[in-house]
Motif scaffolding. Structure first.
Motif, mmCIF file in Angstrom:
data_model
loop_
_atom_site.group_PDB
_atom_site.id
_atom_site.type_symbol
_atom_site.label_atom_id
_atom_site.label_comp_id
_atom_site.label_asym_id
_atom_site.label_seq_id
_atom_site.Cartn_x
_atom_site.Cartn_y
_atom_site.Cartn_z
ATOM 1 N N PRO A 133 0.861 -1.322 0.008
ATOM 2 C CA PRO A 133 0.046 0.024 0.280
ATOM 3 C C PRO A 133 0.805 1.382 0.004
ATOM 4 C CG PRO A 133 -0.754 -1.480 1.722
ATOM 5 C CD PRO A 133 0.554 -1.861 1.276
ATOM 6 N N PHE A 134 0.399 2.351 -0.682
ATOM 7 C CA PHE A 134 1.084 3.471 -0.794
ATOM 8 C C PHE A 134 0.263 4.607 -0.974
ATOM 9 C CE2 PHE A 134 1.294 2.036 -4.913
ATOM 10 C CZ PHE A 134 1.221 3.467 -5.517
ATOM 11 N N THR A 135 0.336 5.983 -1.011
ATOM 12 C CA THR A 135 -0.495 6.965 -1.291
ATOM 13 C C THR A 135 0.075 7.624 -2.178
ATOM 14 O OG1 THR A 135 -1.010 7.123 1.218
ATOM 15 C CG2 THR A 135 -1.563 9.030 -0.212
ATOM 16 N N PHE A 136 -0.685 8.078 -3.144
ATOM 17 C CA PHE A 136 -0.483 9.135 -4.196
ATOM 18 C C PHE A 136 -1.357 10.248 -4.294
ATOM 19 C CE2 PHE A 136 -3.093 6.270 -6.557
ATOM 20 C CZ PHE A 136 -3.977 7.186 -7.440
ATOM 21 N N ALA A 160 -1.455 17.636 4.080
ATOM 22 C CA ALA A 160 -2.314 16.590 4.425
ATOM 23 C C ALA A 160 -1.807 14.821 4.256
ATOM 24 C CB ALA A 160 -3.770 16.651 3.732
ATOM 25 N N GLU A 161 -1.144 14.847 3.143
ATOM 26 C CA GLU A 161 -0.387 13.686 2.829
ATOM 27 C C GLU A 161 1.086 13.691 2.615
ATOM 28 O OE1 GLU A 161 -1.869 11.012 3.076
ATOM 29 O OE2 GLU A 161 -4.071 11.464 3.082
ATOM 30 N N VAL A 166 3.900 9.772 -4.903
ATOM 31 C CA VAL A 166 3.640 9.871 -6.286
ATOM 32 C C VAL A 166 2.856 11.067 -6.281
ATOM 33 C CG1 VAL A 166 3.214 9.036 -8.526
ATOM 34 C CG2 VAL A 166 4.211 7.529 -7.048
ATOM 35 N N ALA A 167 3.055 11.808 -7.220
ATOM 36 C CA ALA A 167 2.084 13.003 -7.888
ATOM 37 C C ALA A 167 1.800 12.719 -9.360
ATOM 38 C CB ALA A 167 2.694 14.370 -7.512
ATOM 39 N N VAL A 168 0.610 12.470 -9.457
ATOM 40 C CA VAL A 168 -0.001 12.244 -10.781
ATOM 41 C C VAL A 168 -0.522 13.569 -11.257
ATOM 42 C CG1 VAL A 168 -1.501 11.082 -12.219
ATOM 43 C CG2 VAL A 168 -0.395 10.009 -10.241
ATOM 44 N N HIS A 169 -0.180 13.978 -12.544
ATOM 45 C CA HIS A 169 -0.858 15.181 -13.194
ATOM 46 C C HIS A 169 -1.386 14.787 -14.430
ATOM 47 C CE1 HIS A 169 1.654 17.401 -10.430
ATOM 48 N NE2 HIS A 169 2.639 16.323 -10.744
ATOM 49 N N ALA A 170 -2.743 15.200 -14.639
ATOM 50 C CA ALA A 170 -3.468 14.916 -15.807
ATOM 51 C C ALA A 170 -3.740 15.871 -16.727
ATOM 52 C CB ALA A 170 -4.805 14.391 -15.182
ATOM 53 N N GLY A 171 -2.481 16.649 -16.859
ATOM 54 C CA GLY A 171 -2.485 17.566 -18.103
ATOM 55 C C GLY A 171 -2.895 19.018 -17.673
ATOM 56 N N HIS A 244 4.715 1.084 -9.511
ATOM 57 C CA HIS A 244 5.078 1.646 -8.396
ATOM 58 C C HIS A 244 4.222 0.623 -7.399
ATOM 59 C CE1 HIS A 244 6.626 4.711 -5.527
ATOM 60 N NE2 HIS A 244 5.561 4.236 -4.651
ATOM 61 N N GLN A 245 4.846 -0.242 -6.715
ATOM 62 C CA GLN A 245 4.242 -1.018 -5.695
ATOM 63 C C GLN A 245 3.136 -1.868 -5.892
ATOM 64 O OE1 GLN A 245 6.457 1.630 -2.216
ATOM 65 N NE2 GLN A 245 4.453 1.039 -1.719
#
Length: 284
Positions: A133-136, A160-161, A166-171, A244-245
């Motif tokens: 488990p992990f947080t993104f 908060a986290e 990981v940071a995901v950027h949707a454009g 990633h994991q």
């Protein structure tokens, strides 16, 4: 007369000292500019972030550049990785990839020329090997009013986290593809987090200027480099996947200008087959 001559001599010496001090004051900013530390430091994921890590950054001039990296538990065990100059956009961008890393391990690193232009030590943790488990964090359309609008939201998410990996950027990270100030605002909004967590990004339409991908994109966000090996250069620079994991993150480019919007069927042909193969090969 003797008193006057002594007074004038002291005044002249004082003025001379003031002139020298003033000259040094005006020279200092130039000297600092020549020795400025690298900026735009960012972690871009490889296909396997448990054993390797790509770092990109920018300097004001051209010089030999390197990545210095060591396990945080053994900071004297420094490995030096030669960097490659990847292009120009408001300065010279560099990229270096550290390999043979240990999974689930905290590393410290810094980038620069190994002498005068060296950034501060920063930290990141490699992904664990296998499913854990992990947080993104996920961001989209932060493009407008980045500092005052998206900035507080980004700051709140990071607070908060704090352990997000990981940071995901949707454009649409910015509004104008090649605007230096908007990219400055984007980096400013994320602060040190650009250099402590991997950033998985897909370009939006605002990362394009007419038919051309932003000159900043491949220099700052090269991605894992495992996208389609056919088609135009934009696909190789914007499409890819990283594991990633136990989670496979896949970036596609629906704004691929060699195809969309003029020929959407070509976009489907060039990316759909790659996507199907990528999903089939997912070990998770």
């Amino acid at each position: 007369d003797v008193y006057k001559r002594q007074t004038l001599a002291r005044s002249a010496a004082a003025l001379s000292g003031l002139t020298v001090a003033t000259g040094l004051f005006w020279l200092a900013p130039q000297a600092l500019a020549q020795e400025a530390a690298p900026d735009r430091v960012l972690l871009s994921p490889t296909a396997d972030p448990s054993t390797s890590q790509t770092v990109t950054w920018r300097t004001s001039g051209e010089a030999d550049a390197e990545l210095q990296i060591a396990p945080a538990s053994d900071p004297e065990q420094v490995t030096t990785v030669a960097a490659s100059a990847t292009g120009q956009a408001g300065g010279t961008f560099y990229s270096a990839t550290a390999t043979d890393l240990e999974p689930g391990t905290d590393y410290r690193y810094r980038v620069g020329d190994g002498a005068d232009q060296v950034g501060p030590w920063q930290h990141f943790t490699t992904a664990a090997q296998g499913a854990e488990p992990f947080t993104f964090l996920s961001f989209g359309d932060v493009q407008t009013d980045i500092t005052d609008g998206a900035g507080p939201v980004i700051e709140a998410a990071l607070q908060a986290e704090p352990d997000a990996e990981v940071a995901v950027h949707a454009g649409d990270l910015i509004d104008d593809a090649n605007d230096e100030q908007q990219w400055n605002q984007w980096y400013g909004a994320f602060g040190e987090a650009t250099g402590t967590m991997n950033h998985v990004a897909a370009p939006g339409n605002h990362e394009y200027s007419l038919l051309n991908l932003s000159q900043y994109w491949p220099l700052q966000l090269p991605g894992p480099g495992n996208g389609p090996d056919t088609g135009g250069t934009d696909l190789a620079e914007t499409v890819g996947h990283t594991d990633h994991q136990g989670v496979r993150f896949i970036a596609l480019n629906s704004n691929y200008r060699d195809a969309a919007p003029l020929s959407p069927e070509r976009w489907l042909q060039e990316q759909t087959q790659w996507l199907e193969n990528t999903l089939e090969s997912n070990p998770h």
